[in-house]
Scaffold this active site. Structure first.
Site, PDB file in Angstrom:
ATOM      1  N   ARG A   1      -5.628  16.199   4.806  1.00  0.00           N
ATOM      2  CA  ARG A   1      -4.763  15.231   5.041  1.00  0.00           C
ATOM      3  C   ARG A   1      -3.656  15.503   4.385  1.00  0.00           C
ATOM      4  NH1 ARG A   1      -3.645   8.975   3.060  1.00  0.00           N
ATOM      5  NH2 ARG A   1      -3.470   8.054   5.216  1.00  0.00           N
TER       6      ARG A   1
ATOM      7  N   ASP B   1       0.789  -0.726  -0.248  1.00  0.00           N
ATOM      8  CA  ASP B   1       0.090   0.004   0.262  1.00  0.00           C
ATOM      9  C   ASP B   1       1.079   1.210   0.182  1.00  0.00           C
ATOM     10  OD1 ASP B   1      -2.540   2.118   0.758  1.00  0.00           O
ATOM     11  OD2 ASP B   1      -3.557  -0.212   0.775  1.00  0.00           O
ATOM     12  N   ASP B   2       0.726   2.102   0.482  1.00  0.00           N
ATOM     13  CA  ASP B   2       1.178   3.340   0.936  1.00  0.00           C
ATOM     14  C   ASP B   2       2.911   3.614   1.445  1.00  0.00           C
ATOM     15  OD1 ASP B   2       1.351   6.337   0.851  1.00  0.00           O
ATOM     16  OD2 ASP B   2      -0.250   6.635   1.844  1.00  0.00           O
TER      17      ASP B   2
ATOM     18  N   CYS C   1     -11.124   3.021  -4.592  1.00  0.00           N
ATOM     19  CA  CYS C   1     -10.266   3.712  -3.636  1.00  0.00           C
ATOM     20  C   CYS C   1     -10.245   5.064  -3.172  1.00  0.00           C
ATOM     21  CB  CYS C   1      -9.266   2.952  -2.778  1.00  0.00           C
ATOM     22  SG  CYS C   1      -8.657   3.172  -1.065  1.00  0.00           S
TER      23      CYS C   1
ATOM     24  N   LYS D   1      -4.061  -0.354  -6.722  1.00  0.00           N
ATOM     25  CA  LYS D   1      -5.202  -0.348  -6.232  1.00  0.00           C
ATOM     26  C   LYS D   1      -4.722   1.625  -6.182  1.00  0.00           C
ATOM     27  CE  LYS D   1      -5.986   0.694  -1.777  1.00  0.00           C
ATOM     28  NZ  LYS D   1      -5.946   0.409   0.293  1.00  0.00           N
ATOM     29  N   TRP D   2      -6.008   2.565  -7.133  1.00  0.00           N
ATOM     30  CA  TRP D   2      -6.017   3.827  -6.770  1.00  0.00           C
ATOM     31  C   TRP D   2      -6.459   4.622  -6.009  1.00  0.00           C
ATOM     32  CZ3 TRP D   2      -5.017   5.594 -12.225  1.00  0.00           C
ATOM     33  CH2 TRP D   2      -5.173   6.905 -12.851  1.00  0.00           C
ATOM     34  N   ASP D   3      -6.070   5.153  -5.757  1.00  0.00           N
ATOM     35  CA  ASP D   3      -6.682   6.177  -3.983  1.00  0.00           C
ATOM     36  C   ASP D   3      -6.843   7.447  -4.449  1.00  0.00           C
ATOM     37  OD1 ASP D   3      -7.646   6.414  -1.481  1.00  0.00           O
ATOM     38  OD2 ASP D   3      -6.090   5.667  -0.145  1.00  0.00           O
TER      39      ASP D   3
ATOM     40  N   ASN E   1      -8.213  10.972  -1.866  1.00  0.00           N
ATOM     41  CA  ASN E   1      -7.622  11.082  -0.294  1.00  0.00           C
ATOM     42  C   ASN E   1      -7.974  12.439   0.208  1.00  0.00           C
ATOM     43  OD1 ASN E   1      -7.514   8.800   1.254  1.00  0.00           O
ATOM     44  ND2 ASN E   1      -5.982   8.947   0.062  1.00  0.00           N
TER      45      ASN E   1
ATOM     46  N   ASP F   1     -12.563   1.809   4.570  1.00  0.00           N
ATOM     47  CA  ASP F   1     -11.316   1.998   5.552  1.00  0.00           C
ATOM     48  C   ASP F   1     -12.102   1.575   7.003  1.00  0.00           C
ATOM     49  OD1 ASP F   1      -9.803   2.732   4.432  1.00  0.00           O
ATOM     50  OD2 ASP F   1      -9.776   4.815   5.017  1.00  0.00           O
TER      51      ASP F   1
HETATM   52  C1  DGJ Z   1      -6.364   5.322   1.841  1.00  0.00           C
HETATM   53  C2  DGJ Z   1      -7.095   4.077   2.003  1.00  0.00           C
HETATM   54  O1  DGJ Z   1      -8.693   3.658   2.141  1.00  0.00           O
HETATM   55  C3  DGJ Z   1      -5.970   3.198   2.943  1.00  0.00           C
HETATM   56  O2  DGJ Z   1      -6.360   1.944   2.712  1.00  0.00           O
HETATM   57  C4  DGJ Z   1      -5.359   3.391   2.365  1.00  0.00           C
HETATM   58  O3  DGJ Z   1      -4.844   3.030   1.134  1.00  0.00           O
HETATM   59  C5  DGJ Z   1      -4.969   4.402   2.741  1.00  0.00           C
HETATM   60  N1  DGJ Z   1      -5.440   5.778   2.537  1.00  0.00           N
HETATM   61  C6  DGJ Z   1      -3.458   4.977   2.236  1.00  0.00           C
HETATM   62  O4  DGJ Z   1      -2.550   6.001   2.691  1.00  0.00           O
END
Ligand code: DGJ
Length: 730
Positions: free
Chosen positions: A439, A362-363, A522, A472-474, A476, A544
């Site tokens: 964030r 992940d990140d 995501c 996994k394309w986030d 935030n 999450d």
């Molecule tokens: C938010 C995502 O929903 C999490 O699963 C994770 O990938 C974090 N970001 C990582 O910063």
């Protein structure tokens, strides 16, 4: 004169239709042209949508509802007789407009008249195309209705064209669809939520006035763009009328429910033009996203089933549509930002042992990313954490027999990054206004071509240089101060639409360059799940919140609109209510979607590893049913102390049933359930016999399982059971 013209057009339409029917060999007659009145009847399995052209040349909806009502001349005593297919700002402001324009001479009224129509084939489906033109100005609007009869679904969208040569037309509002329901008392069901609480169901009576569901940023946490409307006296889950809809779009959207005193209900949906407009220059066209509208008489469950099946069979990217989604391990809950090669390999080794097929970091893997304060935007591998690059790690993971995947967040940048230091003008901003961080991030203005090109290059390089099979394309943060000072003045308010167009272009281009890569959607959990994304992303991270009890509620909501083979669910250590759920319970909850593991599995005991091994093996066995079967939701977790779902194969020969207990006594209840403690199945062949292994291999008739029902098979709070149901010949 008008009549003669219309008659000629109609004859042409019929001829065209006939020719097209021959040419494309349509097996159905979903769209029928009528001569008197001039118009069209559009049929799905259970619905009819009827349009006519009035003698003044107005294209009007005259019916949308149950198919069996079509033969009645007067369908509803209070049926609206002036519901334009394309309601505009103009003349009497009685309806919610789909189109609002300003012409160059400042006239703000549009006046449309039927021009022509055609029945055509759009991607293998019969589609009615109707063009109307303004009676004076060079404005043309073409509306499309694409018919998917077996899902009871119509896709509606429009195109506006400036057919003039000199002056621009300002579009102040362009929705995708307007539909009108018969006069009645209606209840609206929609979804609401927040971070960690996605996809919660809400019901409300639609009284006179307008109820608006909308998003002004690029998040769908608060309400995914989905709804269902039912007559207030039809409450059955499995029968009765239900109109439902959703928009294939990931940007700002709105859906208005405009209720009149006489009971009529107009539903208008599309892009939210709040703080948005579009300058249509001569010769240019603007197309709306598709609005999906459905009608069924199989109740709320029938409506959800139709929509889920439609998404699964026609919307998801073709490449992975019918393929099993792999069981994945994601190290976010185990290692967060502190990733390195050695520790990821240790996790990967155990992941392989328990049966994982795809290992995901992940990140935290890119240069300078030690927490969420820095580095977003600088998409090169952190050499301190991975001195050998990602290559060595991926090679070893591949050698274990697993694919490798990685997390990215393309649309954002940390102010503390090389990218932002070099290009502070690449983010959304207004001069003299605060650049609000979310964030610790700012949002890149993806409407800009240079931003688009930078992102395309960065991720093409990452995917070219590494054997990455999963992204996994986030995303935030929400949108704020969407300014684009460098753009021409008349394009500045187009920025939101241009952003989404380029976002789609970026995903589509990456997918075409790297066709073997699986994509996961995501957005801080399930913050951007919609059909715009799901036509480009193979699966979605639903929340999450991975507490198994909360997940039951979130997942039940998710399944209102989206199919189970997109619903990613990991087991983790989270326990919001301090109830110490067992590992088996956690697995059973996650196994009703796309299974993933997120624990720190290096800390697991042998017993835990064995449970995981057994559960993952069982999941692989039932995966074809969960991911490709038809889902029937049997018991909703909302006002019950339990929840049940079943997935049935297309030929009804096998099914799997997930049964969950939550608290055993609901607050305010007595110590004995007030409802019979039964499990009634659905979707089986009533005359066939089925064996249920977990219940001592007992054989039951399908009709017994569906009408009489089994005793509820789970005892104790937070316990669960998975039943495999198999057809047998007696
Ligand atoms: C938010 C995502 O929903 C999490 O699963 C994770 O990938 C974090 N970001 C990582 O910063």
């Amino acid at each position: 004169m008008i009549r003669i013209k219309l008659f000629i057009s109609l004859t042409l339409i019929i001829l065209t239709c006939f020719v097209k029917v021959q040419a494309h060999d349509y097996a159905d007659s979903s769209i029928i042209s009528t001569a008197s009145p001039l118009g069209w009847i559009i049929k799905t399995k259970s619905s009819v949508y009827q349009l006519t052209v009035s003698k003044e040349g107005r294209v009007q909806q005259v019916y949308y509802g149950p198919a069996d009502q079509l033969s009645f001349k007067q369908k509803n005593a209070l049926w609206i007789n002036s519901a334009d297919e394309i309601p505009v700002r103009g003349a009497f402001p009685v309806k919610t407009p789909l189109l609002e324009v300003v012409f160059a001479d400042h006239v703000r009224d549009a006046e449309l008249k039927f021009l022509d129509a055609n029945i055509m084939n759009v991607e293998g489906r019969p589609t009615l195309k109707i063009t109307q033109r303004d009676t004076y100005y060079p404005l043309e609007i073409t509306s499309y209705i694409r018919v998917l009869p077996e899902y009871d679904i119509l896709e509606k969208w429009v195109e506006v064209k400036n057919s003039g040569k000199k002056e621009a037309i300002k579009i102040e509002n362009l929705q995708s669809s307007s539909i009108n329901l018969p006069a009645d008392v209606y209840d609206l069901t929609h979804m609401a939520g927040d971070w960690g609480h996605e996809f919660q169901l809400r019901d409300t009576r639609l009284t006179e006035g307008i109820k608006t569901l909308q998003a002004r940023d690029f998040k769908s946490f608060v309400n995914p763009n989905w709804y269902m409307v039912r007559p207030a006296d039809e409450k059955e889950d499995t029968s009765g009328s239900a109109w439902f809809g959703t928009l294939q779009y990931s940007g700002n959207w709105r859906i208005d429910f405009d209720k009149a005193f006489n009971g009529r209900l107009q539903i208008v949906g599309g892009i939210n033009f709040w703080d948005t407009d579009w300058t249509l220059k001569p010769g240019q066209t603007l197309q709306s996203p598709k609005f999906v509208t459905g009608f069924t008489q199989s109740g709320s469950e029938g409506a959800s089933r139709a929509l889920r099946t439609y998404v699964r069979k026609t919307i998801l990217p073709e490449k992975w549509r019918n393929k099993p989604r792999p069981v994945l391990y994601n190290s976010w809950y185990a290692t967060a930002f502190k990733v390195n090669e050695e520790q990821q390999l240790a996790l990967a080794k155990i992941a392989k042992e328990i049966g994982v097929e795809l290992f995901v970091i992940d990140d935290g893997w890119f240069k300078g990313r030690n927490d969420d304060h820095a580095a977003l935007g600088d998409w090169t591998v952190d050499q301190k954490k991975f001195p050998n690059g990602l290559g060595n790690l991926i090679k070893q993971i591949n050698a274990m027999g697993m694919d490798f995947g990685i997390w990215i967040e393309p649309e954002m940048v940390n102010p503390n990054s090389d990218l932002y230091r070099a290009h502070p003008d690449w983010v959304f901003n207004f001069p003299h206004r605060t650049r609000h961080e979310g964030r610790n991030q700012l949002m890149l203005n993806l409407a800009r071509e240079d931003v688009y090109q930078y992102l395309l290059k960065s991720f093409s390089t990452l995917l070219n240089e590494n054997n990455i099979k999963f992204i996994k394309w986030d995303q935030n943060r929400t949108l704020s101060e969407p300014g684009w000072p460098a753009a021409p003045a008349d394009e500045q308010r187009e920025v939101r639409i241009r952003y989404i167009n380029n976002l789609y272009r970026l995903i589509d281009t990456l997918r075409s360059r790297f066709p073997d890569v699986l994509f996961e959607d995501c957005s801080s959990g399930g913050g951007r799940v919609d059909l715009g994304m799901l036509s480009r992303m193979d699966q979605a991270w639903a929340s999450d919140d991975t507490d198994p009890v909360n997940r039951l509620l979130i997942q039940y909501g998710y399944l209102n609109a989206f199919p189970a083979n997109t619903m990613v669910s990991w087991i983790t250590h989270e326990d919001w209510y301090k109830i110490k759920p067992t590992l088996g319970y956690r697995f059973d909850v996650a196994m009703s979607g796309v299974l993933g593991v997120g624990f720190d599995i290096t800390k697991w005991t042998m017993e835990e590893k064995n449970t995981a091994k057994e559960k993952i093996a069982l999941y692989k066995k039932i995966r074809p049913l969960v991911q490709q079967g038809t889902l029937y939701r049997l018991i909703a977790p909302y006002d019950n102390d339990k929840c049940a779902l079943t997935y049935v194969s297309d030929d009804r020969s096998s099914a799997v049933v997930f049964c969950y207990n939550m608290a055993v006594i609901l607050p305010g209840s007595t110590d004995v359930s007030q409802k019979p403690n039964l499990l009634k199945l659905q979707g089986l062949d009533p005359s066939a016999s089925y064996q249920i292994t977990a219940l001592g291999n007992t054989v039951y008739k399908g009709s017994f399982l569906m009408n009489i029902g089994l005793s509820w098979p789970v005892n104790g709070a937070y316990q669960s059971k998975i039943l495999e149901v198999q057809k047998v010949t007696e």
